[in-house]
Write a protein that holds these residues in place. Sequence first.
Motif, PDB file in Angstrom:
ATOM      1  N   GLU A   1      13.631  36.124 -34.873  1.00 27.56           N
ATOM      2  CA  GLU A   1      12.528  36.565 -34.770  1.00 27.56           C
ATOM      3  C   GLU A   1      12.322  34.735 -33.648  1.00 27.56           C
ATOM      4  OE1 GLU A   1       8.056  34.019 -35.858  1.00 27.56           O
ATOM      5  OE2 GLU A   1       9.378  33.684 -37.316  1.00 27.56           O
ATOM      6  N   VAL A   2      13.408  33.655 -33.313  1.00 28.47           N
ATOM      7  CA  VAL A   2      13.467  32.851 -32.809  1.00 28.47           C
ATOM      8  C   VAL A   2      14.515  33.251 -31.634  1.00 28.47           C
ATOM      9  CG1 VAL A   2      13.722  30.291 -33.493  1.00 28.47           C
ATOM     10  CG2 VAL A   2      12.738  31.103 -34.743  1.00 28.47           C
TER      11      VAL A   2
ATOM     12  N   PRO B   1      15.760  35.475 -30.474  1.00 24.45           N
ATOM     13  CA  PRO B   1      15.525  36.833 -29.259  1.00 24.45           C
ATOM     14  C   PRO B   1      14.483  35.892 -28.458  1.00 24.45           C
ATOM     15  CG  PRO B   1      15.272  38.216 -31.148  1.00 24.45           C
ATOM     16  CD  PRO B   1      15.647  36.595 -31.360  1.00 24.45           C
ATOM     17  N   LYS B   2      13.780  34.821 -29.088  1.00 24.17           N
ATOM     18  CA  LYS B   2      12.656  34.123 -27.997  1.00 24.17           C
ATOM     19  C   LYS B   2      13.161  32.969 -26.896  1.00 24.17           C
ATOM     20  CE  LYS B   2       8.811  34.726 -30.940  1.00 24.17           C
ATOM     21  NZ  LYS B   2       7.101  34.060 -31.419  1.00 24.17           N
ATOM     22  N   LEU B   3      14.435  32.357 -27.990  1.00 21.82           N
ATOM     23  CA  LEU B   3      15.250  31.183 -27.056  1.00 21.82           C
ATOM     24  C   LEU B   3      16.106  32.174 -26.366  1.00 21.82           C
ATOM     25  CD1 LEU B   3      16.714  29.127 -30.560  1.00 21.82           C
ATOM     26  CD2 LEU B   3      14.531  28.508 -28.770  1.00 21.82           C
TER      27      LEU B   3
ATOM     28  N   LYS C   1      14.507  34.924 -24.627  1.00 24.95           N
ATOM     29  CA  LYS C   1      14.192  34.951 -23.391  1.00 24.95           C
ATOM     30  C   LYS C   1      14.099  33.740 -22.554  1.00 24.95           C
ATOM     31  CE  LYS C   1       9.498  36.932 -23.246  1.00 24.95           C
ATOM     32  NZ  LYS C   1       8.458  37.265 -24.074  1.00 24.95           N
ATOM     33  N   TYR C   2      13.472  33.066 -23.085  1.00 26.20           N
ATOM     34  CA  TYR C   2      12.638  31.301 -22.239  1.00 26.20           C
ATOM     35  C   TYR C   2      13.524  30.882 -21.690  1.00 26.20           C
ATOM     36  CZ  TYR C   2       8.113  32.933 -24.987  1.00 26.20           C
ATOM     37  OH  TYR C   2       7.084  33.486 -25.176  1.00 26.20           O
ATOM     38  N   TYR C   3      14.796  31.449 -22.231  1.00 29.43           N
ATOM     39  CA  TYR C   3      15.968  30.317 -21.250  1.00 29.43           C
ATOM     40  C   TYR C   3      15.978  31.311 -20.412  1.00 29.43           C
ATOM     41  CZ  TYR C   3      20.172  27.953 -19.551  1.00 29.43           C
ATOM     42  OH  TYR C   3      21.347  27.925 -19.266  1.00 29.43           O
TER      43      TYR C   3
ATOM     44  N   LYS D   1      14.356  33.258 -19.215  1.00 21.71           N
ATOM     45  CA  LYS D   1      13.121  32.861 -17.399  1.00 21.71           C
ATOM     46  C   LYS D   1      13.010  31.667 -17.030  1.00 21.71           C
ATOM     47  CE  LYS D   1       7.681  32.436 -18.230  1.00 21.71           C
ATOM     48  NZ  LYS D   1       7.002  33.162 -19.347  1.00 21.71           N
TER      49      LYS D   1
END
Length: 342
Positions: free
Chosen positions: A328-329, A331-333, A335-337, A339
């Motif tokens: 969960e965590v 892929p978000k890291l 993605k937002y890095y 971005k």
Amino acid sequence: MAEKNNLIVYCEYEDGKVADVSLELLTKGRQLADRLGVKLEAVVAGDDLKDIEKQIFPYGVDTVYKVEDKRLYPYTSLPHSSILINLFKEIEPQIAFMGATSIGRDLGPRVSSSLHSGLTADCTSLEIGDYTDSRTGQEYKDLLYQIRPAFGGNIVATIVNPDCRPQMATVREGVMKKEVKDSNYTGKVVDLDVNKYTSPEDFVVEILDRQVEKSKVNLKGSPIIVAGGYGVGSKENFELLQQLADTLGAEVGASRAAVDAGWIDHDRQIGQTGVTVRPKVYIACGISGQIQHIAGMQDSSLIISINTDPDAPINQIADYVITGSIEEVVPKLIKYYKKNSK
């Protein structure tokens, strides 16, 4: 009465350079020698040792013992053991250190058993302090505290050696900080005759060929490390960690549990039985925080813990804690890095 005998470090030497672990031990040795009011000494044995002392003196070394002979390189057990055993009998050092390398692990036990001195392997800390024997009431001043995790990491043991000398310890590379004391520091060089300290029988083993493969993994030099533990759950999830590392320009590391599970190679293991690292950023994914692992990464500048267990021991030393699963965590890291770094 305080002992006056000195502290000595066995320096490993390869490709014209003294090993980092030996220089790290000289740095720690200088601190302890100052605390004891004794001299710091070094011994190096090998071939082509011209000007080797120039690499050693800046760490605050007062005496360098050099034993030069073409038969002493590459390292073999018998002559190097004989040199240290006979030299230590002669100069009677109070304390002796060597790296917990393949050489130090072979050499240390041979020397300590021959001198009946004892040895503590893989120390994570070395200090000077006093000790009182609870049975006899006898007090000992300024002993070497040899500190390491024990009993599977459930306790940190402080080991002392009241009566036998030298007090011997080995330390892994990276555990101690390497720091030049004074680039102009000079001591004296003592050239030893190899034949005085060895016997012809010591040279019966001859190395015909030697192949050394350099590690392709550079955990020590990486400013960012993404490390995974048993909580990562699978080899596939380590691929996620690799993707995060690729995004950040980082190296992937691991705890022993993840290595033992077969999810990642041993040369990426961080901790008491792996590599000691001090990156700017350490991202611990699914790592519970056993004491052996903490010993290998606690000096990281910034520690981020990602764990499903909010009470994981590693969270106590982490600067930031993210409670959640790797799937969960991470892929978000990524993605937002991506971005925010455009």
